[in-house]
Design a protein around this motif. Sequence first.
Motif, short mmCIF file in Angstrom:
data_model
loop_
_atom_site.label_atom_id
_atom_site.label_comp_id
_atom_site.label_asym_id
_atom_site.label_seq_id
_atom_site.Cartn_x
_atom_site.Cartn_y
_atom_site.Cartn_z
N TYR A 116 -4.03 0.03 -14.36
CA TYR A 116 -2.87 -0.83 -14.62
C TYR A 116 -1.65 0.06 -14.84
O TYR A 116 -1.75 1.11 -15.48
N ASN A 117 -0.50 -0.41 -14.36
CA ASN A 117 0.76 0.18 -14.76
C ASN A 117 1.61 -0.96 -15.31
O ASN A 117 1.48 -2.10 -14.85
N VAL A 118 2.48 -0.64 -16.25
CA VAL A 118 3.21 -1.72 -16.95
C VAL A 118 4.65 -1.83 -16.42
O VAL A 118 5.55 -2.20 -17.14
N ARG A 119 4.81 -1.53 -15.15
CA ARG A 119 6.12 -1.43 -14.50
C ARG A 119 5.90 -1.65 -13.01
O ARG A 119 4.75 -1.83 -12.58
N MET A 120 6.97 -1.63 -12.24
CA MET A 120 6.82 -1.68 -10.79
C MET A 120 6.50 -0.27 -10.26
O MET A 120 6.70 0.72 -10.95
N GLY A 121 5.98 -0.21 -9.04
CA GLY A 121 5.64 1.08 -8.43
C GLY A 121 6.83 1.68 -7.72
O GLY A 121 7.79 0.99 -7.37
N ASP A 122 6.76 2.98 -7.51
CA ASP A 122 7.80 3.68 -6.75
C ASP A 122 7.07 4.61 -5.79
O ASP A 122 6.36 5.51 -6.27
N PRO A 123 7.10 4.40 -4.49
CA PRO A 123 8.07 3.64 -3.70
C PRO A 123 7.67 2.21 -3.34
O PRO A 123 8.32 1.61 -2.47
N GLU A 124 6.67 1.61 -4.00
CA GLU A 124 6.29 0.25 -3.60
C GLU A 124 7.45 -0.74 -3.76
O GLU A 124 7.62 -1.64 -2.95
N THR A 125 8.23 -0.59 -4.84
CA THR A 125 9.35 -1.51 -5.06
C THR A 125 10.31 -1.52 -3.86
O THR A 125 10.92 -2.55 -3.55
N LYS A 177 0.88 -1.18 0.00
CA LYS A 177 0.00 0.00 0.00
C LYS A 177 0.90 1.21 0.00
O LYS A 177 1.87 1.27 0.76
N ASP A 178 0.61 2.18 -0.88
CA ASP A 178 1.44 3.38 -0.88
C ASP A 178 0.63 4.58 -0.41
O ASP A 178 -0.59 4.52 -0.28
N TYR A 179 1.32 5.64 -0.10
CA TYR A 179 0.73 6.86 0.45
C TYR A 179 1.09 7.99 -0.49
O TYR A 179 2.24 8.43 -0.53
N LYS A 180 0.08 8.43 -1.29
CA LYS A 180 0.39 9.33 -2.40
C LYS A 180 0.34 10.80 -2.03
O LYS A 180 0.99 11.62 -2.68
N ARG A 181 -0.48 11.15 -1.01
CA ARG A 181 -0.64 12.57 -0.72
C ARG A 181 0.55 13.12 0.06
O ARG A 181 1.17 12.41 0.85
N ILE A 206 3.40 -6.29 -14.14
CA ILE A 206 2.10 -5.61 -14.17
C ILE A 206 1.81 -5.17 -12.74
O ILE A 206 1.89 -5.97 -11.80
N PHE A 207 1.54 -3.91 -12.60
CA PHE A 207 1.22 -3.30 -11.30
C PHE A 207 -0.26 -2.96 -11.39
O PHE A 207 -0.67 -2.18 -12.25
N ILE A 208 -1.05 -3.60 -10.54
CA ILE A 208 -2.50 -3.39 -10.61
C ILE A 208 -2.93 -2.61 -9.36
O ILE A 208 -2.77 -3.09 -8.23
N THR A 210 1.47 13.13 -4.85
CA THR A 210 2.91 13.08 -5.15
C THR A 210 3.15 11.76 -5.90
O THR A 210 2.22 10.99 -6.12
N GLY A 211 4.39 11.50 -6.20
CA GLY A 211 4.74 10.17 -6.75
C GLY A 211 4.57 9.08 -5.72
O GLY A 211 4.46 7.91 -6.06
N GLY A 212 4.54 9.44 -4.44
CA GLY A 212 4.42 8.46 -3.35
C GLY A 212 5.34 8.84 -2.20
O GLY A 212 6.52 9.12 -2.43
N1 GLY Z 1 3.51 4.88 -6.37
C1 GLY Z 1 2.68 4.90 -7.49
C2 GLY Z 1 3.33 4.62 -8.78
O1 GLY Z 1 4.45 4.17 -8.88
O2 GLY Z 1 2.67 4.82 -9.80
#
Ligand code: GLY
Length: 425
Positions: free
Chosen positions: A289-298, A216-220, A273-275, A230-232
Motif C-alpha cells: 500500500y502507498n498512502v498517496r498517488m504514484g509517480d509517474p503513474e499520476t 502499470k509502471d516501469y521501475k527498472r 490509496i495506491f495499491i 528507480t522511482g519509475g
Molecule cells: N512509481 C512508484 C511509486 O510512486 O511508488
Amino acid sequence: MNILLIGSGGREHAFAWKLTQSPLLSKLFIAPGNAGTADMGINLSISPTDFDAIKKAVLDNAISMVIVGPEDPLVQGIHDFFIQDTKIAHIPVIGPQKQAAQLEGSKQFAKEFMNRHAIPTAAHITVNPENIEEGYSFLTAQKPPYVLKADGLAGGKGVLILDSIQEAKQELQNMLQGKFGEASKQVVIEECLHGIEMSIFVLTDGKDYLILPEAKDYKRIGEGDTGLNTGGMGAVSPVPFATEKLRTHIEHDIIQPTITGLQKDTLPYCGFIFIGLMVENETAKVIEYNVRMGDPETEVVFPRIESDFLELCIAAGEQKLSKKSIRIKPETATTVMLVSGGYPGSYEQGKKMDGLESPTNSLLFHAGTKRNEHNELVTAGGRVLAVTSYGKTKDEALRESYNTISRISFEKMNYRTDIGFDLDI
Ligand code: GLY
Ligand code: AMP
C-alpha cells in the motif's frame, strides 16, 4: 478557493495541471514545486515536512484545502498537525492521518492490516534481532528468489530480491544491523509472488471511494526491466490485461475490505490509496500500500480523468464522496520519463534543457527542473521530465511520446525506449 499542493515532482505537476482546469480554483500554491508548477500557480520555497512554515503559508494565503503529494509529510503526521491546531483544524487535508499512513510507513503494519481483514497478500514473517533464527527458517522454507523488505520508509530502496539463500541470510543480518538505517531495524521477509504487476488508485473519504484509472509502471532503469530500481521510468494506463473479471475481483476482494478494514480499525482516512498488485491467472495479491498517488503513474492516471478533480477532492474532504462519480476518458495515456545520465546512481544537475517550446501533442510534466539565474530551464534531479501522450492504443500514444522526446535534449539525457513492452501478449 485557494489550494496548497505539497510536493515537487512530476506527480505534483500533473496534480497542478488537473487542478487548474477546475472553475472552482482561485489560486494554486505549490510547496515547493518545480519549474513546471511555476507555470500553474505560485511556488513557495517551503519543505514538505516543515509544518510550521506550511501553517504560516496556509494562513497568509487564505488556503481552503491542502493536498499532499508525497508520503513523507503524511507519515510524519501533517494531517494530525492540522487537526491539533485550532487555527487550521477546519482546513481539509487530502492525505491520511499519521496512524493510517503507517500502511506505507511500516510494511509490518500493512501486513498485519491485510491479514486481519483477509486481504490477499504474500505469506510473511517479521524479523528483528531477537528472532533472526525464525527468519532463517522461514527463508529456508521458501523457493528462491527471496524477498526482504525494510519495515520502514527507505526512499524506495528498501526491498531486496535475492537468488541465493546464503546471500539472503547475509542481507537479513546486514539489514537488521542498519543497512537502511532505522528503516531496517525490523525486516519483513515475504513469499515471492509471480505474475505481472499493476497499480490501482482509490480516492476515499474513509466511508466511500472512487476508483481512479489503473496503471502499470516501469521501475527498472534498463530496457526489458533490467538493472537498478528507480522511482519509475514510465507508465501506461489503462492496463490491457485488466479484464472486467479482474476488476470486479480487485474491487470486491481488495478495495472493499481495505475501506471497511480502515473503518473497523478506526483509522480515519481522507485521501488516496495506491495499491500495488501482483496479478496471475486473473487473481491479484497486494504487494504494497502507498498512502498517496504514484509517480509517474499520476502522469497517466490524471490525464485520463474527465471529471473536475478539485470537486472530487472537496467532496472527499467533506466526507461526501457517496454523492460523486468519476468520468474516465477511454483513450490510452502513456508517459516516458527523461532522466539524468547516471540516475539512479550519482548524476549531474544544472544541465540546460532544449526543445520544450516546440509544438507537441504531448503533455510535459516537469519532475526535477528549475530555472537558473539566467531564467533558463535546467535539470535539478534524477527524474527530469515525464512526457505523456494520448492515443487510441498504447502504441499510438507511445509513438507520440517518443516523437516529442526526439525534439527534447539535455546533456546525458537518458530514457527507456521500451515502455509498455510487456503488454502485447
Ligand atoms: N512509481 C512508484 C511509486 O510512486 O511508488
Ligand atoms: P515494494 O516497495 O513493496 O513495492 O517492493 C518493490 C518491488 O519489489 C515491487 O514493485 C515488486 O516488483 C517487488 N516485490 C515486492 N514484494 C514482492 C513479492 N512478495 N514477490 C515478488 N516481488 C515483490
